[in-house]
Design a protein around this motif. Structure first.
Motif, PDB file in Angstrom:
ATOM      1  N   LEU A 162       1.166  41.364  -4.400  1.00 52.85           N
ATOM      2  CA  LEU A 162       0.901  42.656  -3.755  1.00 52.85           C
ATOM      3  C   LEU A 162       2.051  43.057  -2.837  1.00 52.85           C
ATOM      4  O   LEU A 162       2.355  44.251  -2.694  1.00 52.85           O
ATOM      5  CB  LEU A 162      -0.405  42.586  -2.969  1.00 52.85           C
ATOM      6  CG  LEU A 162      -1.680  42.371  -3.793  1.00 52.85           C
ATOM      7  CD1 LEU A 162      -2.890  42.277  -2.876  1.00 52.85           C
ATOM      8  CD2 LEU A 162      -1.863  43.494  -4.798  1.00 52.85           C
ATOM      9  N   SER A 163       2.689  42.076  -2.203  1.00 50.81           N
ATOM     10  CA  SER A 163       3.832  42.379  -1.347  1.00 50.81           C
ATOM     11  C   SER A 163       4.966  43.003  -2.146  1.00 50.81           C
ATOM     12  O   SER A 163       5.607  43.963  -1.698  1.00 50.81           O
ATOM     13  CB  SER A 163       4.314  41.099  -0.653  1.00 50.81           C
ATOM     14  OG  SER A 163       5.420  41.357   0.179  1.00 50.81           O
ATOM     15  N   VAL A 164       5.191  42.480  -3.347  1.00 53.46           N
ATOM     16  CA  VAL A 164       6.242  43.037  -4.212  1.00 53.46           C
ATOM     17  C   VAL A 164       5.835  44.412  -4.724  1.00 53.46           C
ATOM     18  O   VAL A 164       6.614  45.376  -4.664  1.00 53.46           O
ATOM     19  CB  VAL A 164       6.524  42.074  -5.385  1.00 53.46           C
ATOM     20  CG1 VAL A 164       7.494  42.717  -6.372  1.00 53.46           C
ATOM     21  CG2 VAL A 164       7.088  40.764  -4.873  1.00 53.46           C
ATOM     22  N   LEU A 165       4.593  44.534  -5.226  1.00 50.21           N
ATOM     23  CA  LEU A 165       4.141  45.811  -5.768  1.00 50.21           C
ATOM     24  C   LEU A 165       4.094  46.895  -4.702  1.00 50.21           C
ATOM     25  O   LEU A 165       4.339  48.069  -4.985  1.00 50.21           O
ATOM     26  CB  LEU A 165       2.758  45.649  -6.406  1.00 50.21           C
ATOM     27  CG  LEU A 165       2.705  44.878  -7.733  1.00 50.21           C
ATOM     28  CD1 LEU A 165       1.264  44.717  -8.185  1.00 50.21           C
ATOM     29  CD2 LEU A 165       3.516  45.594  -8.791  1.00 50.21           C
ATOM     30  N   GLY A 166       3.752  46.502  -3.459  1.00 47.95           N
ATOM     31  CA  GLY A 166       3.680  47.476  -2.381  1.00 47.95           C
ATOM     32  C   GLY A 166       5.011  48.122  -2.070  1.00 47.95           C
ATOM     33  O   GLY A 166       5.064  49.224  -1.501  1.00 47.95           O
ATOM     34  N   ARG A 167       6.113  47.466  -2.444  1.00 43.38           N
ATOM     35  CA  ARG A 167       7.440  48.045  -2.253  1.00 43.38           C
ATOM     36  C   ARG A 167       7.829  48.972  -3.397  1.00 43.38           C
ATOM     37  O   ARG A 167       8.810  49.718  -3.295  1.00 43.38           O
ATOM     38  CB  ARG A 167       8.486  46.926  -2.124  1.00 43.38           C
ATOM     39  CG  ARG A 167       8.337  46.083  -0.869  1.00 43.38           C
ATOM     40  CD  ARG A 167       9.368  44.969  -0.841  1.00 43.38           C
ATOM     41  NE  ARG A 167       9.418  44.305   0.452  1.00 43.38           N
ATOM     42  CZ  ARG A 167       8.658  43.295   0.807  1.00 43.38           C
ATOM     43  NH1 ARG A 167       7.764  42.829  -0.065  1.00 43.38           N
ATOM     44  NH2 ARG A 167       8.753  42.745   2.005  1.00 43.38           N
ATOM     45  N   ILE A 168       7.068  48.897  -4.500  1.00 44.86           N
ATOM     46  CA  ILE A 168       7.401  49.670  -5.692  1.00 44.86           C
ATOM     47  C   ILE A 168       6.485  50.867  -5.872  1.00 44.86           C
ATOM     48  O   ILE A 168       6.918  51.951  -6.255  1.00 44.86           O
ATOM     49  CB  ILE A 168       7.322  48.758  -6.944  1.00 44.86           C
ATOM     50  CG1 ILE A 168       8.288  47.586  -6.798  1.00 44.86           C
ATOM     51  CG2 ILE A 168       7.622  49.542  -8.214  1.00 44.86           C
ATOM     52  CD1 ILE A 168       8.134  46.549  -7.893  1.00 44.86           C
ATOM     53  N   THR A 169       5.192  50.671  -5.583  1.00 44.67           N
ATOM     54  CA  THR A 169       4.205  51.725  -5.805  1.00 44.67           C
ATOM     55  C   THR A 169       3.149  51.666  -4.711  1.00 44.67           C
ATOM     56  O   THR A 169       3.160  50.759  -3.869  1.00 44.67           O
ATOM     57  CB  THR A 169       3.539  51.553  -7.190  1.00 44.67           C
ATOM     58  OG1 THR A 169       2.694  52.670  -7.455  1.00 44.67           O
ATOM     59  CG2 THR A 169       2.736  50.259  -7.258  1.00 44.67           C
ATOM     60  N   ASP A 170       2.249  52.650  -4.704  1.00 41.81           N
ATOM     61  CA  ASP A 170       1.178  52.688  -3.709  1.00 41.81           C
ATOM     62  C   ASP A 170       0.114  51.644  -4.049  1.00 41.81           C
ATOM     63  O   ASP A 170      -0.383  51.584  -5.180  1.00 41.81           O
ATOM     64  CB  ASP A 170       0.527  54.073  -3.674  1.00 41.81           C
ATOM     65  CG  ASP A 170       1.475  55.133  -3.128  1.00 41.81           C
ATOM     66  OD1 ASP A 170       2.371  54.771  -2.348  1.00 41.81           O
ATOM     67  OD2 ASP A 170       1.329  56.312  -3.499  1.00 41.81           O
ATOM     68  N   VAL A 171      -0.257  50.835  -3.065  1.00 39.06           N
ATOM     69  CA  VAL A 171      -1.289  49.811  -3.226  1.00 39.06           C
ATOM     70  C   VAL A 171      -2.243  49.915  -2.041  1.00 39.06           C
ATOM     71  O   VAL A 171      -1.804  49.940  -0.890  1.00 39.06           O
ATOM     72  CB  VAL A 171      -0.690  48.397  -3.306  1.00 39.06           C
ATOM     73  CG1 VAL A 171      -1.805  47.366  -3.483  1.00 39.06           C
ATOM     74  CG2 VAL A 171       0.315  48.289  -4.441  1.00 39.06           C
ATOM     75  N   SER A 172      -3.539  49.970  -2.325  1.00 41.64           N
ATOM     76  CA  SER A 172      -4.542  50.113  -1.274  1.00 41.64           C
ATOM     77  C   SER A 172      -4.724  48.819  -0.507  1.00 41.64           C
ATOM     78  O   SER A 172      -4.703  47.723  -1.074  1.00 41.64           O
ATOM     79  CB  SER A 172      -5.878  50.544  -1.883  1.00 41.64           C
ATOM     80  OG  SER A 172      -6.910  50.494  -0.915  1.00 41.64           O
ATOM     81  N   VAL A 173      -4.942  48.947   0.787  1.00 42.62           N
ATOM     82  CA  VAL A 173      -5.165  47.783   1.633  1.00 42.62           C
ATOM     83  C   VAL A 173      -6.459  47.062   1.265  1.00 42.62           C
ATOM     84  O   VAL A 173      -6.619  45.867   1.521  1.00 42.62           O
ATOM     85  CB  VAL A 173      -5.181  48.208   3.119  1.00 42.62           C
ATOM     86  CG1 VAL A 173      -6.425  49.036   3.434  1.00 42.62           C
ATOM     87  CG2 VAL A 173      -5.093  47.005   4.035  1.00 42.62           C
ATOM     88  N   PHE A 174      -7.397  47.769   0.615  1.00 36.07           N
ATOM     89  CA  PHE A 174      -8.655  47.142   0.226  1.00 36.07           C
ATOM     90  C   PHE A 174      -8.460  46.103  -0.871  1.00 36.07           C
ATOM     91  O   PHE A 174      -9.369  45.311  -1.145  1.00 36.07           O
ATOM     92  CB  PHE A 174      -9.658  48.204  -0.222  1.00 36.07           C
ATOM     93  CG  PHE A 174     -10.106  49.107   0.886  1.00 36.07           C
ATOM     94  CD1 PHE A 174     -10.874  48.622   1.925  1.00 36.07           C
ATOM     95  CD2 PHE A 174      -9.750  50.448   0.906  1.00 36.07           C
ATOM     96  CE1 PHE A 174     -11.288  49.444   2.963  1.00 36.07           C
ATOM     97  CE2 PHE A 174     -10.153  51.277   1.932  1.00 36.07           C
ATOM     98  CZ  PHE A 174     -10.919  50.782   2.965  1.00 36.07           C
ATOM     99  N   ALA A 175      -7.273  46.099  -1.520  1.00 34.71           N
ATOM    100  CA  ALA A 175      -6.992  45.076  -2.528  1.00 34.71           C
ATOM    101  C   ALA A 175      -6.983  43.682  -1.909  1.00 34.71           C
ATOM    102  O   ALA A 175      -7.214  42.688  -2.612  1.00 34.71           O
ATOM    103  CB  ALA A 175      -5.649  45.361  -3.199  1.00 34.71           C
TER     104      ALA A 175
END
Length: 727
Positions: free
Chosen positions: A215-228
């Motif tokens: 998620l840390s990597v994906l969060g730098r690439i696209t929008d990721v919800s904190v609820f994940a």
């Protein structure tokens, strides 16, 4: 292949654990930055009319008023000199705040819609960045006050969003604070000792840390919800329990039969490991269906869910055999005095007797079948909505303020629709004003753009509000213009369309991947279809029960929520999570039945003994997981209650009613056809099917393939002698 891999891990167990410790440290460091990369929200539909309209309003008109200050005179009217002076001063102070835009008030506009029906209260409105929690807190703290003339309360979408997010964090912390200690106690009881109970925690911890890194990597690439983050911790622990319980039970079973440590470890990897791989594939496929939806709130759960499934499966296949090799008999250290799990492995005679009774009289399955259909019946009148202040308890201050705005003001912002017109709107304002439920239409102008605000007398989630949105969108656009309709009701219409239009694709993806994976697993056509039908039936019953509770309002006084339409996104999430976990247990049971069938057991014997050997695993894992989800019932936000209770109920019904009763009944009705396929598909499976026919890497013994003849064993001969073996 798995046997060879298990032998390799057994020989290099200490090295594997050392390397695993290094990898865990690295991914733990990488995952520590995940929280800073994740975002709130994610409920808007990219490219939808409501989203584009909101963007124009924000960029061109300073934003739709999402902060509402309700100013109430301590006595008399809002027009009295004291309250009027306080209201004017508050308006001036709010307008001077550089973080607040589009400030307006009753005392500057004298708009009667901004004064309450009893005349005691009036509104000051503005727009703030609702995603910036610290900013909202600062603005509210600076301007909400009580003085001798008035009291000031804060409401509006920004406050609702802040309150819901804050309460969700508190609710999740409370749920985890209840679930984790209780799960630890139940793990010790389930595994019969402290050391054995630590094994699923090791697998779950690695799965959680690995997914945080993803998620840390994906969060730098696209929008990721904190609820994940929350689904990561819940699924990581759940799958850690499932996979570790399966491997420990198989290892104990083999050890109880006298197998040496190497044989027990290698055979466990070869058999239970194969089940884990297929289980992970089916769970990941169910969660991958969330990727077809445009809302990044839902897509984020796919990112987290697929990641945690993959990491949990890999850590179980790598860590568990290494730990079992190093621990050996020490896995029983800290064993509870009354525990007999090391002697009986996974045997559970009760489940075998239950399966035998159902196989003899499959008509008994009609009762649970009728129960599930009755529970699913409320789906016939289900309606859907999106979160608003009513997901909060009635005691919440922002909820009370929002209720006041709805009941005491005719111009509540929550009932408005924003119509953005690029170009000359012509007679569109007049046509809007003539539509049913439109009270009045205000207009604001910017270069080349007109904003028409339609005040209505219907709430944002009502059917009338949604029909009004569709009616406005059906009006002919003035020549040379572009018209966008936004607002709460428009957002709901767009969300329902975005999810509804993609549901067939999501359902098709789940169905096709389930059929394909189970066909590769079993070589049967009937088994995948049977599994799909029963799983959908169980989950439909669970969601139907949630409609009966949360939409129809039963148990509302006990659980403390306000009845409202089912949350659209949360219902989809509930289905995908529950379906994935039900397929997890499906593979656990089917793998053991197939293993017994391939070794020569008759249809009835394979099902009866298969359920006897897996029933305790499935029921224990389901019980542990249900505890985690039922803890969400303590939440104050109703959509969290819905998700937790729905998942917990689906898991228990799947483990008890479907696996315990309906599967044996279906297998009895299918008989020998349960494991057959048409000639072309049978030949296809022989070529590409994923079967475990490899020889033991050190002993050279190869298990029988399903096509090889086999002599009936003494158990089968004894069963057939009394007429039950192939019944």
């Amino acid at each position: 292949m798995l046997g060879t891999f298990g032998s390799l891990v057994h020989r290099r167990a200490k090295l594997v654990l050392i390397l695993a410790a290094v990898v865990v440290a690295l991914i733990g460091a990488a995952g520590a930055g995940a929280f800073g990369q994740l975002k709130g929200g994610g409920f808007d539909v990219p490219g939808a009319q409501s989203t584009r309209a909101a963007q124009v309003v924000d960029d061109t008109f300073g934003g739709r008023p999402n902060l509402v200050l309700v100013v109430t005179a301590r006595g008399g009217s809002a027009d009295d000199p004291g309250p009027a002076a306080s209201g004017a001063a508050l308006t001036k102070a709010l307008a001077a705040d550089h973080d607040v835009h589009g400030v307006g008030s009753y005392w500057t506009s004298h708009n009667p819609a901004m004064k309450s029906k009893d005349g005691a209260s009036a509104l000051v409105v503005g727009h703030v960045d609702a995603d910036d929690k610290a900013l909202v807190d600062r603005v509210v703290a600076a301007h909400v006050h009580d003085d001798g003339a008035v009291t000031v309360r804060a409401g509006g979408d920004a406050m609702v969003s802040r309150s819901v997010n804050t309460q969700v964090v508190k609710d999740l912390a409370l749920a985890e604070g209840i679930a984790i200690p209780l799960t630890l106690v139940l793990l010790i009881l389930a595994f019969g000792g402290f050391v054995a109970a630590a094994l699923p925690l090791a697998v779950g911890l690695v799965a959680i840390l690995g997914t945080f890194a993803e998620l840390s990597v994906l969060g730098r690439i696209t929008d990721v919800s904190v609820f994940a983050v929350n689904i990561t911790t819940a699924l990581g622990l759940a799958l850690g329990v499932d996979y570790a319980l399966l491997m420990v039970a198989r290892y104990r079973e083999l050890a109880a039969r006298g197998a040496d440590r190497r044989t027990a470890v290698v055979t466990t990897v070869r058999t239970a490991g194969r089940t884990i791989l297929f289980s992970a594939a089916t769970v990941a496929a169910a969660l991958a269906a969330l990727l077809v939806f445009p809302l990044y709130f839902l897509r984020s759960f796919a990112y987290a869910g697929i990641g945690v499934v993959v990491v949990a499966a890999l850590s179980a296949l790598i860590l568990m055999p290494a730990l079992l090799t190093v621990l050996g008999k020490r896995v029983e250290v800290g064993k509870l005095p009354w525990s007999k799990t090391e002697r009986r492995g996974s045997e559970a005679p009760f489940w075998g007797r239950l399966a035998g009774a159902v196989m003899r009289r499959p008509v008994v399955a009609l009762a649970p079948l009728a129960l599930l259909l009755a529970m699913a019946s409320p789906l016939l009148h289900v309606s859907f909505g999106t979160p608003d202040e009513q997901v909060l308890p009635a005691s919440a201050q922002v909820r009370q303020t929002s209720d006041l705005l709805r009941t005491d003001f005719s111009g509540d912002q929550a009932t408005t629709l924003q119509v953005v017109v690029t170009g000359d709107p012509g007679d569109l304002p007049a046509r809007l004003a003539r539509l049913p439920h439109v009270v009045r239409v205000d207009s604001a102008t910017a270069p080349g753009t007109r904003l028409l605000t339609a005040y209505t007398d219907v709430t944002g989630h009502s059917g009338d509000a949604q029909r009004l949105v569709k009616g406005i969108r059906a009006l002919p656009e003035p020549s040379g213009t572009t018209v966008l309709v936004g607002g709460e009701a428009a957002q709901l219409v767009d969300t329902k369309h975005a999810i509804g239009s993609r549901l067939p694709y999501a359902g098709g993806l789940i169905g096709l991947t389930t059929l394909l994976v189970l066909f590769l697993f079993t070589g049967s056509v009937a088994q995948p279809i049977r599994a799909l039908i029963l799983n959908v039936l169980g989950i439909s019953a669970s969601i139907g029960a949630m409609v009966w509770i949360f939409q129809d309002g039963h148990l509302s006084s006990w659980l403390g929520f306000t009845p409202r339409p089912m949350d659209t996104a949360m219902t989809v999430l509930l289905f995908c999570i529950a379906f994935g976990l039900s397929m997890d247990y499906e593979v656990f049971l089917t793998s053991r039945i197939k293993e017994l069938h391939d070794s020569g057991s008759g249809p009835a014997a394979a099902v009866t003994e298969g359920l006897a050997r897996t029933g305790r695993i499935v029921s224990t894992a389901a019980g542990l997981l249900a505890v985690s989800f039922f803890a969400f019932g303590t939440a104050s936000v109703s959509f969290l209650q819905l998700f937790g209770l729905g998942c917990g109920l689906a898991i228990l019904m799947d483990a008890l009613l479907i696996r315990g009763i309906l599967v044996p009944a279906a297998m009895r009705l299918l008989g020998r056809h349960a494991w057959t396929a048409p000639g072309p598909l049978h030949r296809l499976h022989r070529r590409i099917g994923l079967t475990d026919t490899e020889p033991d890497p050190e002993q050279g013994a190869a298990p029988r393939t399903p096509s090889e003849p086999v002599e009936a064993g003494p158990d089968d001969l004894r069963r057939r002698a009394v007429g039950t073996g192939d019944r």
